[in-house]
Design an enzyme around this catalytic site. Structure first.
Site, PDB file in Angstrom:
ATOM      1  N   ILE A 274      10.254  43.230   5.406  1.00 31.05           N
ATOM      2  CA  ILE A 274       9.492  43.437   6.641  1.00 31.05           C
ATOM      3  C   ILE A 274       9.607  44.856   7.186  1.00 31.05           C
ATOM      4  O   ILE A 274       8.688  45.359   7.806  1.00 31.05           O
ATOM      5  CB  ILE A 274       9.902  42.428   7.746  1.00 31.05           C
ATOM      6  N   CYS A 336      11.940  33.813  -0.848  1.00 37.24           N
ATOM      7  CA  CYS A 336      12.265  35.225  -0.681  1.00 37.24           C
ATOM      8  C   CYS A 336      13.681  35.261  -0.147  1.00 37.24           C
ATOM      9  O   CYS A 336      14.568  34.723  -0.800  1.00 37.24           O
ATOM     10  CB  CYS A 336      11.267  35.913   0.234  1.00 37.24           C
ATOM     11  N   ARG A 382       8.057  38.306  15.088  1.00 33.08           N
ATOM     12  CA  ARG A 382       7.253  39.254  14.337  1.00 33.08           C
ATOM     13  C   ARG A 382       6.179  39.912  15.196  1.00 33.08           C
ATOM     14  O   ARG A 382       5.794  41.048  14.970  1.00 33.08           O
ATOM     15  CB  ARG A 382       6.580  38.562  13.137  1.00 33.08           C
TER      16      ARG A 382
END
Lengths: 618, 740
Positions: A274, A336, A382
């Site tokens: 990210i 992930c 986010r």
């Protein structure tokens, strides 16, 4: 309210960031509890929702006043010049406070009231039913079942209550496996391919460190591969770059050891984390914000930002996933690190490539609800809904939308929805106006009682779905469950102007081909209706005359048709119904309608084209 | 007679082999003789049998055996196995087959010796085992010669190299043998204005209402003034009277030649500058020129601004270098090569500079448009010969301002006017005769690429499609059309009259490229027309009156027109600049300070982009970097790796065609119903073509099977990236809670 000191400032100038001429608009700036509103001398309104504000900056004082630059999460950048420094300072401070709410109940969604009945509100929330969706995919079935292990969020806090797992995976296996997975996110079903009987499953990284093993986890993976009668091998896709995964091993996390698991094929995909994505987008925005950008600067900036390379990497992973299922009949487990960012991207895109249902408006809502909302993509962190850690902010969902947009560009006929739909969703992911995207996971959402206190976005989008229809959509383009095969060569990835420049007027084509087709479609429908009407009339006449039909009446009918279709010109223009209902009382962020309104006034070209069509059809 | 080309159409690769060519026992195709289809006047020069042509160099060695021939027109491959006719391509060129390359279309020839690729030219000592031909329309052919007899290899390789690479005489162009051998076809009535008669120019003047201040002159009849200038051209009305004959000594240099008049009376002019070494006459020139420009500056002419394109645009050399680099990106040897370029695509694209050159041309054109449209000044474009960048800019300006130039015939007439008759040296710039590489520059392609940018930004404004432009760019290399094979009208006229004198027969007629039926069947021609284009609606009579009235007013009050005195002083000064400029002493930023010009331009550009577009009015391109794109159809059409099955812009275009077909069908139904001949059950579903599964390479390449592709292409670019230090990667590890 306590943050607002000045509610109204007059003689404020609004500068355009891309035109060099200083023909700025002068008007009045209002500050409300939820929005910043600018009304220029032409009475045109610009609404900016406080939640959309990403950053406010006060620049050095100039002769004409104090400049105030506001950057929004939807990539709008406004540049005001406030005549008095004091006013500017007040507004600046208020915006700083207002744009960073601390508690969830300060968010707009809790005060937003579209004047709906309670029953409608409840119905709205029931519009998307994930149990229904799993049924559509064909689960539960002989191999997959609904597990009640997470009924009370005891096994995994960030997962939904209802999870689908292989029938042979017992509860102890589930619990054991979850203990071996980061954040307890054990392997569960994300998508089931009815024809191939293969599944997309998702989880987080194993806590394997350098050598740790977990029998339950190994059983779990075996159960998944056994649930696929067609292929006993399964893929485990680690969407991270290998280096990152290896670095994680030192912290007792890491990736599966192929030797410990029977029948798995392990593969890294190499999507960056990210933080890389955040800085990449930052670089891209810096480049695209340059005035009079030359081609070479743009291309080198684009290359250096790496943004399109990341988009490509995500889509590549989705293609690999989809091909494993269709070509090899193999189930795939995707993870992930924590399994809520890259995993969500890859699983949802993979499903989108596999299943044409997700290429419809309703299906896309279901997809987002399933792979993003229910599986705990951390929307709140986010998108920075609350004042929090800036390092948690990342354009992961934006990236997903951009991948979808690239697919719509490659396959203009395959999607029921258009770009405006994607943009609208992006808008509301950040707007905090509806309850859907608030919070980080389902558990949190239940605690916030969102279903009672806020409204769901989806029914509002469905109500105005006419705006989001792709005129080129061809439902027969691909039969159910046929794979969409995008070409992921770099040169097929484009810069998404309508996302990153959506508010920069001068950067837009003002009359898109799509609008033209929309008009033509409408026109054709109208003409068909007219034809039917006239046919009916003829029949009535025939009956009345009760005699042989002469040519006369028909000829008299023909001219009327002609006049009628010309009269239809007016109501058919797009955007005449531009005032959006979705906002309830106000029209904040009326991006698309703004264009429509502005450009639908006098469009000789459209009219002439309609003449052309009309002439042809009559 | 040309339509019979199908007979000689080389076979499609139907013979698929999975073993390397050597392993195949070649059966001599004894019973079956394949013969090339020859055009009238075409001669077979050499041939080689059992040549293996690869389908595409992807390492799979698939391909077909056949015969490779070289004629005085083309290099062609004829497969032994004739293809079944059921997958006949929809879009087929009648002159050039799928495996034909005209000699002029050959770009580079390489030979492979022991896995090493070497460029082939001149006398060859050793003959390669594999022949690779890159064509100018971006096809790449691989021929394996290992199974061919040595004698034949020698002949075919040296034949191809010789006939395509060595200098040629103009008279040896295929066009002449074709024209003298082909039966004289009746002159097809073509609505394209050729601009080779006085009348054509006169009508163009009338159309643009430039006849008020400009006139056609015939001083150049018999090319007395200049061989560079056309027979007829247009100059300011008083111009010829005011200048002495002395100006004519200079080969037409210094004559402001009219290109086009704007609706407000302002005109676009071009002029060739004096060569820089002209020192001897320099003394008398200022006086002479001063006189000339005094006349054309004075009312009724608008204030004149000039633009020396050589200082404001890239040189021909730059253009050539950029294009050479750019085209190399699309001449792909094999898949591996392709994936290599894919990794750093954007920086490779940037390094070519081609797109930036396009942007600069578009920007310059918008600047000129601004001066004509808003400032109502005459603009004089200056260039050494006024036939390269002058043509680009003046044509682009006209495409943007004059909607007639966006129709098919209007566009063709524009190319006739500015390029063909305007004296663009096609022969030299395309290096058709292989005489000198120094003169080569893809100026016309640059123009087409600029027009393509406009077409893709405003598709409904153009009557033609991008396919039209692509096909037009290909026609540049087909030597049966005279259009692009001369340097000037003079050159064509002299050689044609000489030839027909020799031939003693009826004067032969050279074909023009604008007769599209020579190349395409009507069905294929449909793809050249934009279904979304609507003709300009006839203006209301009242409207027309007002515009005319305006014009009259300008006419009747020429002397009292308010060109204020400061401006006069201004243009006096300008004249000095001009003279210096003409004398070759380059003055950097002339006239306006660049700052002012820039902001004027920006303001005009921005304000235009804030208003709705009238597709029949002024059209300005977006010139921001992200808006300049790669002409994918032209450059990528043969690359299977780049194709999208069922996607791409083709999907949209075919959808339009479907809708249009449906509309026409409905109309027919209505007509029938109207005339009462149709039966009642007229609700037949229109037969739609299956557009859903067309490849994005349509209509050029055939649908290809999936190309082999690395399973995980991401890994390739990873390797090339600088290895970031592990510490940075560790942030994932450090921020375990945050990083997902």
């Amino acid at each position: 309210m306590e943050h607002i000191r000045t509610t109204k400032v007059e003689q404020v100038k609004l500068l355009d960031r891309f035109s060099t001429n200083n023909k700025s608009l002068t008007g009045t700036l209002y500050l409300t509890a939820t929005h910043l509103l600018f009304i220029d001398s032409g009475q045109k309104e610009t609404w900016i929702l406080h939640h959309h504000i990403a950053a406010v900056e006060k620049l050095a004082l100039t002769t004409s006043g104090c400049p105030l630059v506001i950057q929004c999460k939807n990539f709008r950048i406004v540049h005001f010049i406030v005549p008095r420094e004091r006013d500017c300072h007040d507004i600046y401070n208020s915006l700083l406070q207002l744009s960073r709410p601390v508690r969830y109940d300060e968010l707009y969604a809790f005060s937003y009231n579209p004047k709906q009945k309670e029953s409608e509100q409840v119905k709205g929330w029931q519009l998307i039913d994930l149990a229904e969706e799993y049924k559509r995919m064909g689960v539960p079935n002989t191999n997959w079942q609904l597990s009640d292990a997470n009924r009370d969020y005891k096994v995994c806090e960030t997962y939904p209550r209802d999870l689908y797992v292989p029938r042979i995976a017992s509860k102890p296996i589930i619990v054991g496996s979850s203990k071996f997975r980061s954040k307890g996110r054990f392997p569960v079903l994300s998508y089931y391919h009815k024809d191939k009987e293969a599944a997309i499953c998702r989880c987080s990284q194993p806590l394997s460190g350098f050598s740790a093993r977990c029998l339950e986890d190994e059983h779990m993976l075996q159960a998944i591969s056994k649930a696929n009668p067609a292929n006993r091998y399964m893929y485990v896709m680690d969407t991270r770059p290998k280096l990152n995964a290896m670095a994680n091993r030192a912290a007792g996390k890491g990736y599966e050891n192929e030797d410990n698991y029977s029948n798995i094929r392990f593969q890294f995909v190499g999507i960056e984390n990210i933080h890389v994505m955040r800085s990449s987008l930052q670089k891209l925005l810096e480049v695209s914000g340059i005035r009079g950008l030359s081609v070479n600067d743009f291309l080198s900036g684009l290359e250096n930002s790496g943004w399109l390379r990341h988009i490509k990497a995500v889509l590549d992973a989705a293609v690999v996933l989809a091909k494993a299922i269709v070509v090899e009949n193999a189930s795939v487990l995707v993870h992930c690190s924590d399994g809520w960012d890259r995993t969500s991207q890859v699983c949802s895109l993979g499903a989108l490539l596999l299943d044409s249902y997700y290429r419809t408006i309703k299906g896309f809502m279901v997809l987002i609800e399933k792979d993003w909302i229910s599986f705990g993509h951390k929307f709140s962190d986010r998108c920075c809904q609350l004042d929090g850690d800036p390092k948690e902010i990342s354009p992961v969902f934006t990236q997903f939308l951009e991948c979808v947009w690239n697919l719509t560009e490659q396959f203009p006929q395959a999607f029921e929805y258009n770009e405006a739909f994607l943009l609208q969703i992006h808008e509301h992911v950040h707007s905090c106006q509806f309850g859907n995207f608030l919070g980080n996971c389902q558990k949190e959402r239940e605690e916030l009682k969102l279903r009672e206190k806020t409204y769901s976005l989806w029914p509002f989008l469905l109500d105005e779905q006419k705006k989001y229809l792709n005129p080129l959509y061809n439902p027969d383009f691909s039969r159910k469950l046929t794979l969409l095969e995008p070409n992921t060569v770099s040169l097929n990835f484009k810069f998404w102007r309508n996302m990153y420049h959506q508010f920069d007027r001068t950067m837009h084509p003002r009359q898109s081909v799509y609008n033209l087709i929309m008009d033509m479609n409408e026109q054709n429908k109208q003409l068909e209706r007219d034809m039917k009407e006239l046919e009916a009339k003829i029949k009535v006449r025939n009956k009345q005359q009760n005699a042989v039909l002469t040519k006369e009446p028909l000829q008299s009918v023909h001219p009327t048709l002609k006049t009628q279709c010309f009269k239809k010109d007016q109501p058919l223009l797009p955007g005449n119904d531009a005032i959006r209902t979705i906002e309830g009382s106000n029209t904040a962020d009326n991006r698309y309608s703004e264009y429509m309104e502005e450009f639908s006034k006098a469009e000789p070209a459209v009219v002439s084209l309609e003449y052309g069509v009309a002439r042809m059809t009559c | 007679m040309l339509s019979k080309a199908a007979g000689g159409r080389p076979a499609k690769p139907s013979f698929v082999s999975y073993v390397s060519p050597e392993e195949i026992h070649i059966r001599e195709p004894a019973g079956k003789e394949v013969n090339p289809y020859l055009l009238p006047g075409e001669l077979l020069l050499c041939e080689a049998s059992t040549v293996f042509k690869y389908v595409q160099e992807d390492g799979s060695n698939r391909g077909t055996y056949g015969k490779l021939v070289c004629t005085n027109f083309k290099v062609a491959f004829l497969g032994y196995e004739s293809a079944s006719d059921d997958n006949e391509p929809q879009f087929k060129n009648k002159v050039i087959g799928e495996s034909d390359i005209t000699l002029h279309c050959i770009d580079q020839i390489y030979g492979v010796y022991d896995e090493k690729k070497k460029s082939l030219y001149g006398q060859l000592k050793k003959y390669p085992e594999k022949l690779i031909i890159y064509s100018k329309d971006f096809r790449v052919f691989h021929f394996c010669l290992r199974c061919t007899k040595e004698e034949e290899v020698k002949r075919i390789v040296s034949g191809i190299v010789h006939h395509s690479q060595t200098p040629k005489l103009l008279k040896r162009l295929f066009l002449f043998s074709y024209a003298s051998a082909a039966p004289n076809s009746p002159d097809a009535k073509n609505r394209t204005v050729m601009f080779d008669t006085f009348k054509d120019w006169h009508e163009e003047l009338e159309r643009t209402k430039g006849n008020v201040k400009y006139e056609v002159v015939s001083v150049n009849e018999g090319y007395r003034v200049s061989e560079k200038l056309p027979l007829y051209f247009v100059v300011p009305k008083s111009f010829l009277k005011s200048v002495t004959e002395s100006i004519l000594v200079h080969q037409g240099r210094g004559i402001p030649i009219w290109c086009w008049s704007c609706h407000n009376g302002a005109a676009l002019l071009k002029m060739s500058a004096f060569p820089k070494e002209q020192d001897d006459s320099a003394l008398q020139m200022p006086k002479l020129l001063d006189g000339i420009y005094k006349t054309i500056h004075a009312p009724p002419y608008e204030v004149l601004k000039m633009d020396d394109l050589s200082s404001s645009l890239p040189s021909l050399q730059d253009i050539q270098t950029a294009y050479t680099r750019f085209k190399q990106l699309f001449l792909i040897d094999n898949s591996i090569h392709f994936w290599d370029t894919d990794v750093k695509w954007f920086s490779l694209l940037e390094s070519t500079n081609w797109l930036e050159i396009i942007r600069r041309c578009l920007k310059k054109s918008v600047e000129v448009v601004e001066q004509l449209e808003r400032q109502t000044t005459n603009v004089l474009l200056i260039e050494e010969n006024a036939s390269d960048l002058c043509c680009v800019i003046s044509s682009l300006v006209q495409v943007m301002m004059d909607s007639y130039c966006r129709t098919k015939f209007g566009f063709q007439s524009l190319i006739q006017k500015e390029w063909v008759i305007g004296g663009h040296s096609f022969l030299d710039r395309c290096n058709h005769l292989r005489k000198s590489d120094k003169e080569e520059a893809p100026v016309f392609l640059l123009f087409l690429d600029c027009v393509w940018q406009l077409v893709q930004q405003y598709p409904p404004a153009f009557e033609f499609t991008e396919t039209y432009l692509t096909v037009l760019s290909d026609s540049l290399y087909i030597p049966i059309f005279s259009t692009f094979f001369f340097n000037s009208q003079h050159q064509k006229d002299t050689i044609v009259s000489g030839e027909s004198h020799n031939a003693q027969s009826s004067p032969f007629r050279l074909l023009t490229v604008w007769d599209w039926s020579v190349q395409f069947e009507p069905k294929a021609q449909a793809l050249l027309n934009n279904p979304l284009y609507a003709e300009k609606p006839k203006p209301d009579k009242s409207q027309r009156k007002t515009t005319r009235f305006k014009h009259h007013r300008q006419l009747s009050l020429p002397l009292t027109q308010t060109k204020s005195s400061p401006k006069r002083g201004f243009f006096r000064e300008e004249t000095d600049h001009l003279i210096k400029n003409i004398l070759g002493k380059r003055i950097s930023k002339l006239i306006n300070s660049s700052e002012e010009l820039h902001s004027n331009f920006r303001e005009f550009y921005d304000s235009w982009h804030c208003k709705p577009v009238d597709f029949h009015g002024l059209l300005l391109p977006h010139i921001e970097g992200p808006e300049i794109k790669v002409w994918t159809q032209r450059y990528l059409r043969w690359i299977p790796e780049a194709q999208l099955l069922g996607g791409g812009t083709v999907a949209i275009a075919t959808k339009f065609l479907d809708v249009m077909e449906e509309v026409q069908k409905l109309q027919k139904q209505m007509d029938e119903e109207h005339s009462q001949t149709a039966p009642e059950d007229a609700d037949a579903v229109p037969t739609l073509r299956n557009s859903a599964r067309l490849s994005s390479l349509f209509p050029f390449a055939l649908l290809q099977r999936h190309s082999l592709k690395p399973v995980l292409p991401t890994s390739t670019w990873k390797d090339l990236e600088d290895e970031e230090d592990l510490a940075k990667r560790d942030d994932e590890f450090v921020e375990l809670s945050g990083a997902d």
